[in-house]
Structure formats: C-alpha cells, structure tokens
Design a protein around this motif. Structure first.
Motif, mmCIF file in Angstrom:
data_model
loop_
_atom_site.group_PDB
_atom_site.id
_atom_site.type_symbol
_atom_site.label_atom_id
_atom_site.label_comp_id
_atom_site.label_asym_id
_atom_site.label_seq_id
_atom_site.Cartn_x
_atom_site.Cartn_y
_atom_site.Cartn_z
ATOM 1 N N HIS A 1 0.963 4.321 -2.770
ATOM 2 C CA HIS A 1 0.479 5.745 -2.278
ATOM 3 C C HIS A 1 1.584 6.575 -2.790
ATOM 4 O O HIS A 1 1.305 7.572 -3.100
ATOM 5 N N ARG B 1 0.767 -1.160 0.111
ATOM 6 C CA ARG B 1 0.109 -0.038 -0.054
ATOM 7 C C ARG B 1 0.825 1.196 -0.093
ATOM 8 O O ARG B 1 0.509 2.324 -0.724
ATOM 9 N N ASP B 2 1.890 1.322 0.775
ATOM 10 C CA ASP B 2 2.699 2.442 0.950
ATOM 11 C C ASP B 2 3.525 2.637 -0.384
ATOM 12 O O ASP B 2 3.577 4.033 -0.784
#
Length: 301
Positions: free
Chosen positions: A294, A290-291
């Motif tokens: 993002h 996810r990071d």
C-alpha cells in the motif's frame, strides 16, 4: 487456427502478441481449456511448431516459458510450462526501428527490470542467471539513451534487442519479483502497458529492497556505470539506485500513477490484487506485507 488447420504458428510483435502465439500453438496442439492451465506445469503437449519474432526490445517473451493474459475480471494470469519455449527465436533489429520513443523507453525499462529482478531473486538465482542478467543490463544501460536520440541506429537497436533476450533468459531461470507483482494490477485495471507499469513502481521497490539487497545492487553498479570506482558497497548501491532513478525520470512516459488514471480510492484494490500474486512476491529479496505494498503505491501516486 484450428479451422484453417494451421501446421505452425509465428508470433510477430511485442510481448502480448508473442504470448498469444504461445497459447495458440499450445491450445491447437492439444485440446485443453485455457482456464484449466493457469499456473505452473499444468499445460499438456504436444503443441504446434512455434517461431517467435519480437518487434520490441523489452519482454524477452521469445525465450521464456511464460504467457500472461488479462482475464475478464481484470486479473493478470499466467501459464507457465516448458512447452511454451519456441523452436526458433528470430531477432531482427530492423523490426524495432519504427517504434515510438515512448514504446522504446517502456520496453527498454521492462527489460532492465527483468535483469535486475532476476539478479536479486530470492529463489533459483544461480551463476547462469547472474551472468545473463549482468550482460543484459550492461547492453541495455549503454544503449537506452542512444535508441531514443538516434532511432535509426541499428547497432544500438541490435544491442537493445540482444539485451532484452538475455534478460528474458535470465528471468526464465531466476524469476522476477515485487516490481512485477505491483505492476500487474496496474495493467489489469487501468490497461497500463506492461513496461510502463514496471517503470512506475521500479524506483520505490528498489529503495524498499535496499536493506536486503544492498550488496547485490552494489554488484550491478558496474553494469550500469562501467569504469566508475566506489569506496564501499553502500556507495556502489547508491550509484546504482541513483542511475536507475535518473534514467526512469528522463524517459518520455508518465511518471506518476495519477497520470495513468489511478486515484487514491483505487489503492486498496491494487494492493489486494498485488497480494494475490504470491508466485512473484516470494521471489523478492525483502518480504512485503499489505502495508508495505500500500505504501509503495501511495509513494508514486
């Protein structure tokens, strides 16, 4: 189509039109609900006879077994089935001559992404898909600037159309990955044309993938920079990424997410939606969390 008792379906247009033609032929040939066949191998035949005639050199949809639609919840969902391959794909470059420059550029980059992601796919990459991807990228890289400078050049248009089809055949065998996974939420939420959404995230993903895909990107350098010699795979990889960076930067379309209406407050939603597209993320040469996703969106905001 049912009311008029259609006996065959002809798809004419860009990728979205061709995808709808696939689904019309399928749903008219065998009664089933669209929402029940999202995914891989859930569709049932037979379907109506299908002829596909692309008017853009980009999606390669005329030779793929995938149809993508945007749902009412702003998600991009796909039907994947061999039933969606057409009976005939007809390529006529004259049908692409009237395209606006921005559309030619967006669809051209889309086709290049298909070739690149197929060649670097973590799953199902094979000798056949590699050959198709390299030939596609060679044709597309050599003719992209030409069709923008000389829109009526039928030879360049033909080469782009052929390159798009070959790239479609490539990713029909070795599927696309993170560029498409990050692009789909942009289309679903902000109605960004698919080619543009791919172009917006392409370069960040190339740079992110470099640690895992340097050797493969180095091999693709000869397709976009024919005749150029490199001292090492690292230098060839640099040349490839630099070529793609410069090409995207000179295209006549938006270069940042903010130019298509995305704000920082939208990034979390885009990230969450991209994470759901596991069928594509698993094909990426370098895993993403996810990071990572993002950060990739933020880098082009």
């Amino acid at each position: 189509a049912r009311e008029c008792r259609a006996q065959a379906v002809i798809g004419l247009g860009g990728g979205s039109s061709l995808d709808i033609a696939k689904l019309v032929a399928l749903l008219c040939g065998h009664e089933q609900r669209l929402e029940d066949i999202y995914g891989i191998g859930l569709a049932k035949g037979p379907r109506l006879p299908l002829i596909q005639v692309p008017t853009t050199a980009g999606t390669g949809s005329e030779v793929t077994a995938v149809a993508i639609v945007t749902t009412p919840s702003h998600e991009k969902k796909g039907v994947v089935s061999p039933l969606l391959y057409p009976d005939i794909a007809l390529l006529d470059a004259r049908l692409t001559v009237g395209l606006p420059a921005a559309v030619s550029a967006m669809t051209g980059v889309d086709a290049m992404v298909h070739a690149i992601e197929s060649y670097t796919s973590a799953h199902k990459k094979n000798v056949l898909s590699d050959g198709l991807a390299v030939q596609a990228l060679t044709l597309l890289a050599a003719n992209m600037d030409r069709v923008l400078a000389e829109p009526g050049d039928l030879q360049a248009r033909s080469n782009m159309l052929l390159g798009s089809m070959l790239a479609g055949m490539a990713f029909a065998n070795a599927p696309v990955a993170a560029v498409h996974a990050l692009a789909y939420p942009l289309g679903g939420h902000f109605h960004v044309p698919h080619g543009l959404s791919n172009a917006l995230v392409l370069v960040p993903v190339l740079n992110f993938n470099r640690p895992a895909a340097e050797a493969l990107y180095a091999q693709l350098a000869s397709a976009v920079l024919p005749g150029q010699r490199f001292a090492s795979p690292r230098e060839a990889c640099d040349g490839f990424i630099d070529f793609m960076t410069r090409l995207v930067a000179r295209m006549p379309f938006a270069q940042r997410l903010s130019e298509v209406g995305v704000t920082e407050s939208d990034i979390n939603q885009l990230t969450d939606d991209a994470l759901k597209i596991e069928r594509l993320l698993i094909n990426n040469p370098r895993p993403l969390d996810r990071d990572d996703i993002h950060a990739l969106y933020i880098s082009v905001l």
